[in-house]
Design an enzyme around this catalytic site. Sequence first.
Site, mmCIF file in Angstrom:
data_model
loop_
_atom_site.group_PDB
_atom_site.id
_atom_site.type_symbol
_atom_site.label_atom_id
_atom_site.label_comp_id
_atom_site.label_asym_id
_atom_site.label_seq_id
_atom_site.Cartn_x
_atom_site.Cartn_y
_atom_site.Cartn_z
ATOM 1 N N ASP A 1 2.988 0.932 1.597
ATOM 2 C CA ASP A 1 4.392 0.832 2.025
ATOM 3 C C ASP A 1 5.348 1.228 0.903
ATOM 4 O O ASP A 1 6.496 0.804 0.876
ATOM 5 C CB ASP A 1 4.702 -0.585 2.530
ATOM 6 N N LYS B 1 6.970 -17.261 -3.525
ATOM 7 C CA LYS B 1 6.859 -15.827 -3.207
ATOM 8 C C LYS B 1 5.484 -15.419 -2.664
ATOM 9 O O LYS B 1 5.384 -14.800 -1.607
ATOM 10 C CB LYS B 1 7.199 -14.976 -4.442
ATOM 11 N N ASP C 1 10.445 1.525 -1.886
ATOM 12 C CA ASP C 1 9.537 0.432 -1.492
ATOM 13 C C ASP C 1 10.046 -0.302 -0.266
ATOM 14 O O ASP C 1 11.241 -0.616 -0.186
ATOM 15 C CB ASP C 1 9.476 -0.593 -2.646
#
Length: 1230
Positions: free
Chosen positions: A1149, A991, A922
């Site tokens: 991604d 986040k 990742d």
Amino acid sequence: MALLRLRAALLGPARLRGAGIPWSVLRNYSSASAKEKARRNAICERTELLEVLKARVKQLQASNVPEVTVNKVELAPLGNDKYQDPLRKVVAPGAAEEQPAPRGRDESPARPSSWVEKLKKEMYIRQLKVERKLSIAASQLAREGQAKAKAKAKKSQKSLKSPKAPKAKVAAAWSQSHAGPHGVYACRKPRVAAVKEGAKAQWPRRVLEHKDSSQYKILQQTIQSSLECFLFLQQPEEAERFLLLYHSSPVKRRLLSVNAYNIVMRSWARKGCLQRINQLFSMLESVGLRPSLDSYAAALECMGRNQSSTKAVWRCVQQLKNDGFHVDELFQKCLFEEDEKEKVLRAIRIVQPNYELPPPPKPQTCKSSLLQDFYSKEKMVPYPKLDFTVQELQERFQQQLEMELENTVTIESVESTKPLTPQAIKARKLLATLRSQWHDSILQALQKSKHSMSKLKTVSGYNILYPYLCLMPDEEYVGIMLQILNALSPQGESLAVLARELGSKIYNRYITQRKLRSRQLEKVQEVYEEYIHLLAKDRQPDKYLPREYWEKLVAEAGFGPSLNLKDCSWPYMLLMRLGMHMLELLVQAVKVPRNILNPHLEPRFIPVLYHVYSFHSSWQVGLIKPHPIFSQIVSDAAETLLTFNSSAIPMLCPPVPWTSPHFGAFVLNDTKLMRFVDGAVQHQLLLEQCPPVNLHPVLDALNQLGNCAWKINQPVLDIIISIFNDKGNEKLDIPPPISEAPRPPAAPSNSSTCNKSQKHELLLCKKKTAEMHSLRMDALYKLSIANYVRDKVFWFPHNMDFRGRTYPCPPYFNHLGNDVTRAILLFAEGKPLGPKGLDWLKIHLINLTGLKKKNALQERLEYANEIMEEILDSADHPLTGRKWWMNTDEPWQALACCMEIAKASRSPDPAAYISHFPVHQDGSCNGLQHYAALGRDLIGAMSVNLMPCSVPQDVYSAVAQQVEEFRKKDAEQGVKIAQVLQGFVSRKVVKQTVMTVVYGVTRYGGRLQMEKRLKEIDEFPEEYLWEASHYLVKQVFNGIKEMFSATRDIQNWLTESAKLIAQSGRTVEWVTPLGLPIVQPYYRSRSTVLNCSMQNLSVKTSNGNQKPDTVKQKNAFPPNFIHSLDSTHMMLTALHCLRQGLTFVSVHDCYWTHALTVDVMNQICRQQFVALHSEKILQDLSEFMLEKYCSPGRETRALWQKKLMEQLSNVPKTGKFNLKKVMDSTYFFS
């Protein structure tokens, strides 16, 4: 009555603008209040009176005749076609003796309710009153005109220039441009047709004058698609008749392009009627259009069929050359169907007996600096083989072909294992009987509707939908309608969605039939049978890419039809119109006895489907809902068969390689290379204009992703299905059935005593039930498809969105799905684990748990070894053991990984164990990684792991720390909210906002995110939520600005550039480093109203002729630009993995490969990131935009151009980060 006729004649065809395609479909949607509408209606009535008077004055001025005699005019009854749209009916232009065809009662698909009838009566009475007033006014005018015509004429002219006249003119103009002939005011007057000889319909010239307008293009496309239908139906007479409706009108013929004439020529060419083709050439010349290559191809095809004389063919070839074409171009540029190519060649050989087909063009090689090695012939390696023989791949191709020819696939639901109750057996029998009856009644309604439409051909008009209802046998249309009925949820569905689905299903069937008819499918079969030699293990390796090999085979095939069909796409509005017609038939035809579940009730038939309204925000939305009786029967039947479109199922053979924007993916199903919103065509146009060689890297990357073979992880699937059938488990993301939904509170006997909180509770229960049904059906579809392919090997063909991000084409079940879906997928190809493979499996497992995100890889591996007992217990006893796997971030993938580790560790030699398991790597906040690399931002690069570090850097924790420092300072200075937030600033709180800042989240959006996170903390005081979230979002933005200074500069530069471009009325366009052209599809959406019998449908369309939406263009450019870079990085990685013989797929991604090849993939991934960002990306973007938007050749520039030039030239400066450091960063992707 005579005066009534007089009024109709005076108003003339201008008031009855019905010839050709009516324009009312293109009017804007009006949401005026009732009061406002009443006021406008009154103005409109006065306007009509003034128009009559004005017309009469002009007539008296022209001829001093006391009476005017006109042909008889009939008043048609007020029917539903008052509200027709342009795609409903085409009337012959300027017909001399034509009468309007009154729509029969049986033609209206939806039977109006009693209040509608009452309303119609009232409207009709009101119309008669208006007519009487007009009659009196006109007769007075006629009498006065007899005595003193000239004087009266002058007087009337003055009176028409009174202060009230401008208002009336405005109202008249408004009613014509916005309401159209069948619009808001259509209900104010009966349908009247004047048939005075020689009268010409006045079309809205405004639309015809703007050839680039969206209305013009929709109408032009509608005409061409209708002509294509006649070509398909082999009805050249009808095609020519339809063409003449437009050609014979000087105004409307502007809508005809040379393509429209060419389609009719092709119709006659197939019949061998050269005389008709010659007439069409004369018609082209008469309207000033130049024949195209396709025109000459049709003429020569006809000559080839007829074996025409040498002189005739020679004359045609000479004319072709005089028009600047070459004979070779016929075979290089024209698309052929069936035996057209052979017939053209036969004709040419009549005059040139030794003529040979031109050689295929030499394949071009992509010149991108990023792919010089990849496309270098010297470094080319053989294409990796699949573990199948030619024979096996051919059998799989035949299975896939049969599935696509069927159009739909019916599979067993995973709920089928449940025992069948007597109630279910009874309900199934009942449902089967009802469906048989519904089939017959829908068929009857369809045939009746078609019969009514066909009558129009003999009168004045042409129903535009009629040819589209003749493309297939009636049974197929009925089957499609029944599919929609069977799939309807108890909550209902919006009309727009159902109409689109019905229209699309008919279009897809038509395309399939065209591919069969044109023999394109035969050609695909021939080429595919040779193509699989590249992939099969029992054939010699070849140094070709799939696209190159396919193109080589097509070139060698030479004769036969072209693999690309001529463009025959239907306009979006036509699809919707057709879908609405089918939906109206369905609602009208499907009925059920009221007493079917309760014999005590009155035995009369009631509709199964109801048309109701619901409010979504401030919009009123039409819904189609099933009657509770139908829902109950379906629920009791508990049917276990599910029907899907064949394109929703993974492919059973390797996909057809993408070779152009039009061709690739499925064998028959029409698939676009680039996904787009409904009605948008600008992406496809951009791709077509792009030199084919520029698209090669993108096509090759999609082919590489699509060629990855998959299989099902059966043990994991079986466990998931067992929990699914045992009431589900929300914690494990397996939705429970609706039977587990919360029960609504018992309603009190007196409904008036139902208080506000009870109503609210009832609403919440309904909402929860609807959500549960949606989630349950989604899971049911995914698991049922997985179960259907459980013993098969399958493939996911890929396409992309407008930014270049790739997606699997099958929508329900694919590797982009949730944890449950990913857990049941394995690579079909197995590879030994090798020396480090088992370690990578263990690290992957710990990554899936989310437990050791901040730890080094070695520490994660050690932790995995420490908990081996838990891992093995989870693998051996998933539902009866200690269930360690259930308490992880991704429980199902963790369980699958536990099972793989258990098998590998227990094998005699773990390094030799053949593993099919995908291991993921990742990106670490990938959007910020691209920003940091673009800006060479040193601090930013460290935060997102572009710099080598012993442990992974966590950008979210870093921002949270920065925000905490700001908070402390403010708290010391006595800022109240900073003091309240003590102890509440954490990684979790910041986040989401940090992650989405890079994708253009605003402070408003960020505040909502913060508020949501703070709400989740029970201890946080609720009264401070707004103030605290407002404070935190401000500090997060400040923190990011400080840590990622270059990033914010680049984001601001991109935003400001896009803003100036959009303000100039242009859309933002750019080209990715791989050569993919991109345009942002954000426009000020305009609603077009489809006037249908059931309801007026407001359809939002997005196309390049509308003004861009400045705010969306501006805000979306930075995230879209970054997404186009991350897709470029992924494609580069995919192509270079292919060269190394790796299995590679991605979820944006997140990159997947075998455990054996993780290290190699990691190296390639880093190399390609460095190579990509070593390009002058921002400078290239600046140069491209300066050239596109700032016209460097012009001496004088507008002020906005000067501002834009200044903005684009001022490329943000970069920092000191050394990009090559990425090569040594362990945690860049991990």
